[in-house]
Design a protein around this motif. Structure first.
Motif, short mmCIF file in Angstrom:
data_model
loop_
_atom_site.label_atom_id
_atom_site.label_comp_id
_atom_site.label_asym_id
_atom_site.label_seq_id
_atom_site.Cartn_x
_atom_site.Cartn_y
_atom_site.Cartn_z
N LEU A 42 0.85 -1.20 0.00
CA LEU A 42 0.00 0.00 0.00
C LEU A 42 0.88 1.24 0.00
O LEU A 42 1.84 1.33 0.77
CB LEU A 42 -0.90 -0.02 1.24
CG LEU A 42 -1.85 1.16 1.47
CD1 LEU A 42 -3.08 0.70 2.28
CD2 LEU A 42 -1.18 2.34 2.19
N ARG A 43 0.56 2.19 -0.88
CA ARG A 43 1.22 3.49 -0.89
C ARG A 43 0.13 4.56 -1.05
O ARG A 43 -0.60 4.57 -2.03
CB ARG A 43 2.19 3.63 -2.08
CG ARG A 43 3.29 2.59 -2.15
CD ARG A 43 4.36 2.78 -1.10
NE ARG A 43 5.42 1.82 -1.28
CZ ARG A 43 5.42 0.56 -0.79
NH1 ARG A 43 4.37 0.14 -0.10
NH2 ARG A 43 6.43 -0.25 -1.01
N LEU A 44 0.04 5.44 -0.06
CA LEU A 44 -0.87 6.58 -0.16
C LEU A 44 -0.02 7.84 -0.27
O LEU A 44 0.70 8.20 0.65
CB LEU A 44 -1.78 6.68 1.07
CG LEU A 44 -2.64 7.95 1.12
CD1 LEU A 44 -3.62 8.01 -0.05
CD2 LEU A 44 -3.38 8.06 2.45
N ARG A 45 -0.11 8.47 -1.41
CA ARG A 45 0.65 9.69 -1.69
C ARG A 45 -0.27 10.90 -1.56
O ARG A 45 -1.29 10.99 -2.28
CB ARG A 45 1.25 9.62 -3.10
CG ARG A 45 2.04 10.85 -3.52
CD ARG A 45 2.42 10.77 -4.98
NE ARG A 45 3.06 11.99 -5.44
CZ ARG A 45 4.36 12.13 -5.68
NH1 ARG A 45 5.14 11.08 -5.53
NH2 ARG A 45 4.86 13.27 -6.07
N THR A 103 3.09 -2.91 4.18
CA THR A 103 2.89 -4.21 3.55
C THR A 103 1.96 -5.01 4.45
O THR A 103 2.05 -4.89 5.67
CB THR A 103 4.23 -4.96 3.43
OG1 THR A 103 5.18 -4.12 2.79
CG2 THR A 103 4.07 -6.26 2.65
N MET A 104 1.10 -5.82 3.87
CA MET A 104 0.15 -6.58 4.71
C MET A 104 -0.20 -7.90 4.05
O MET A 104 -0.01 -8.09 2.83
CB MET A 104 -1.12 -5.76 4.94
CG MET A 104 -2.03 -5.71 3.72
SD MET A 104 -3.15 -4.32 3.71
CE MET A 104 -2.08 -3.03 3.08
N GLY A 119 1.60 -5.97 9.11
CA GLY A 119 1.91 -4.63 8.62
C GLY A 119 2.66 -3.78 9.63
O GLY A 119 2.66 -4.06 10.84
N GLU A 120 3.32 -2.76 9.13
CA GLU A 120 3.97 -1.75 9.96
C GLU A 120 3.97 -0.46 9.15
O GLU A 120 4.67 -0.35 8.14
CB GLU A 120 5.40 -2.16 10.31
CG GLU A 120 6.09 -1.15 11.22
CD GLU A 120 7.50 -1.60 11.60
OE1 GLU A 120 8.16 -0.83 12.30
OE2 GLU A 120 7.91 -2.70 11.20
N GLY A 139 6.55 -4.32 -3.87
CA GLY A 139 6.94 -3.04 -3.30
C GLY A 139 7.52 -2.09 -4.34
O GLY A 139 7.22 -0.89 -4.34
N GLY A 140 8.37 -2.63 -5.21
CA GLY A 140 8.96 -1.80 -6.25
C GLY A 140 7.91 -1.26 -7.21
O GLY A 140 7.95 -0.07 -7.58
#
Length: 456
Positions: free
Chosen positions: A49-52, A113-114, A97-98, A377-378
């Protein structure tokens, strides 16, 4: 007894680069303005997950904004209306996740990551952080103290001094010139200031949520739509103002008494991601100093032993892209190292690269592009940057095709425009008593002390 010599004729030739695969992207804009990008990648049972969130400063508020943002990135995780810091961590860890939160000159980024089964609960925690982060006083003070300590340590590091000096030299009062916040301004950050910054700037409009991994797009849309429906702060995203070209300036020498190394930094404007000259410049930068087989490494590391890891690259921010060159060299060879660096830049601009150099650089770039998006992730980080810049996943394949067609003449033209020494701003951090005379042989030198902290 001599070592056996490898018969290169026995080594099979390299194959042609594999074409980049455009990922399967499912894109939706939610009613609150949040852009959702889902890339299903079954096989590995994880979701990235990426929230920008757009988070640029204006020129007027850059110093205070940078200071507050440096505390907010840690303090936003320290409590919500429903859970304290420990409970938030436990809720995320229960699903593998973290959460990490980082910022740069353009954006705030929530990353985690989850496990696939944790998507709903993790989105619930994310919603809490976005809509009801409390910034409790005691925890904010502790985070503020930690940030101040890290800033004071960073300001003693020559690489940080060099990076900060180059940014200030290139960008002046533009927000991109604020590489490191003022410790004094950070120490003055209050919980109320963080809540105000969060309320005014952490908005769904202009934000992009990217999910990559073992996820069903339709189910993800339902979960995100439900979890983040309450994140409805109105307003428009703030982006950095345009960057102007830096005026021609003499080399700046930042005096660092007693330094046993000098830090050479050069930087200048570069074409953006959609500029047709970008592929040629990336290849030129690679031939010049982008990898171990480059001209700069062969010259000042392998042949002369001036440095261990010189490098060059192309970086992108929303308001302007940059080409950068850096090398940390022994004090005694500061002048010769800069002379050789400038020589290699001039050689790139004035003489064509060879077919072998271009082919090697092309293969390396294409290979690193493939590796960079091979993992969940990449891919998530790459797509977050592309969508944040207003592009789509198609850019990956388009850029690869462009790299495959660039010829020697285009590399020379790009080098002449973007890598010419006269087009770059130069900064050296070192002991001025020992290196100033060396550098003055090459041109005018302006000696300065390390920058003092900026005040709002």
């Amino acid at each position: 007894m001599s070592a056996p010599v490898l018969d290169m004729s026995l080594v099979p030739p390299l194959g042609e680069p594999r074409p980049a695969l455009v990922p399967e992207v499912h894109e939706t804009t939610l009613p609150n303005g949040l852009r959702l990008v889902v890339v299903p990648r079954p096989g590995v049972p994880l979701i990235e997950l990426r929230l920008r969130v757009p988070f640029a400063a204006t020129a007027r508020t850059a110093a205070a904004h940078t200071a507050r943002a440096s505390v907010l990135t840690g303090a936003v995780l320290m409590g919500t209306a429903a859970h304290d810091q420990l409970e938030i961590a436990q809720l995320l860890q229960a699903h593998g996740g973290e959460m990490s939160v980082s910022d740069d000159a353009d954006r705030l980024l929530f990353s985690t990551t989850m496990l696939p089964t944790g998507l709903g609960p993790v989105l619930g925690v994310l919603s809490e952080l976005l809509t009801s982060a409390t910034y409790p006083g005691g925890e904010v003070q502790a985070e503020r103290d930690r940030v101040v300590e890290r800033i004071e340590i960073a300001r003693s590091q020559p690489r940080t001094i060099a990076g900060t000096a180059l940014a200030t030299r290139r960008y002046g009062a533009h927000p991109y010139g604020q590489q490191l916040p003022s410790a004094a301004l950070v120490a003055a950050v209050t919980p109320a200031a963080l809540r105000k910054l969060h309320r005014e700037r952490v908005r769904p409009a202009g934000s992009t949520l990217v999910l990559v991994g073992d996820v069903d797009p339709a189910a993800a849309l339902d979960l995100v739509g439900t979890a983040l429906a309450g994140w409805a702060t109105e307003g428009t995203a703030v982006t950095a103002p345009p960057v102007s070209a830096a005026p021609a300036q003499p080399l700046q020498l930042v005096h660092r008494p007693g330094a046993v190394q000098s830090n050479l930094r050069l930087g200048g404007q570069a074409p953006g991601r959609t500029d047709p000259q970008l592929p040629a410049l990336r290849l030129a930068s690679m031939v010049f100093g982008g990898y171990f087989s480059s001209r700069l490494v062969e010259n000042i590391r392998e042949r002369r032993g001036y440095t261990y890891s010189p490098r060059s690259g192309v970086e992108h921010l929303l308001a302007g892209s940059s080409v950068t060159v850096e090398a940390d060299v022994a004090t005694a060879v500061t002048g010769p190292a800069l002379m050789e660096t400038v020589y290699e830049l001039g050689r790139m601009a004035l003489t064509p690269v060879t077919e072998a150099e271009l082919d090697s650089a092309r293969r390396y770039l294409l290979g690193t592009m493939a590796l960079g998006t091979a993992t969940h992730g990449g891919m998530a980080s790459t797509l977050s940057a592309l969508f944040g810049a207003g592009l789509s996943a198609d850019w990956l394949a388009e850029h690869q095709r462009a790299l495959l067609t660039v010829g020697i003449d285009e590399v020379t033209e790009a080098s002449r425009r973007w890598l010419a020494p006269s087009a770059l701003t130069a900064v050296v951090v070192g002991d001025a008593d020992l290196v100033a005379d060396q550098l003055r042989v090459l041109g005018p030198v302006e000696v300065s002390a390390p920058a003092v902290e900026a005040q709002s």
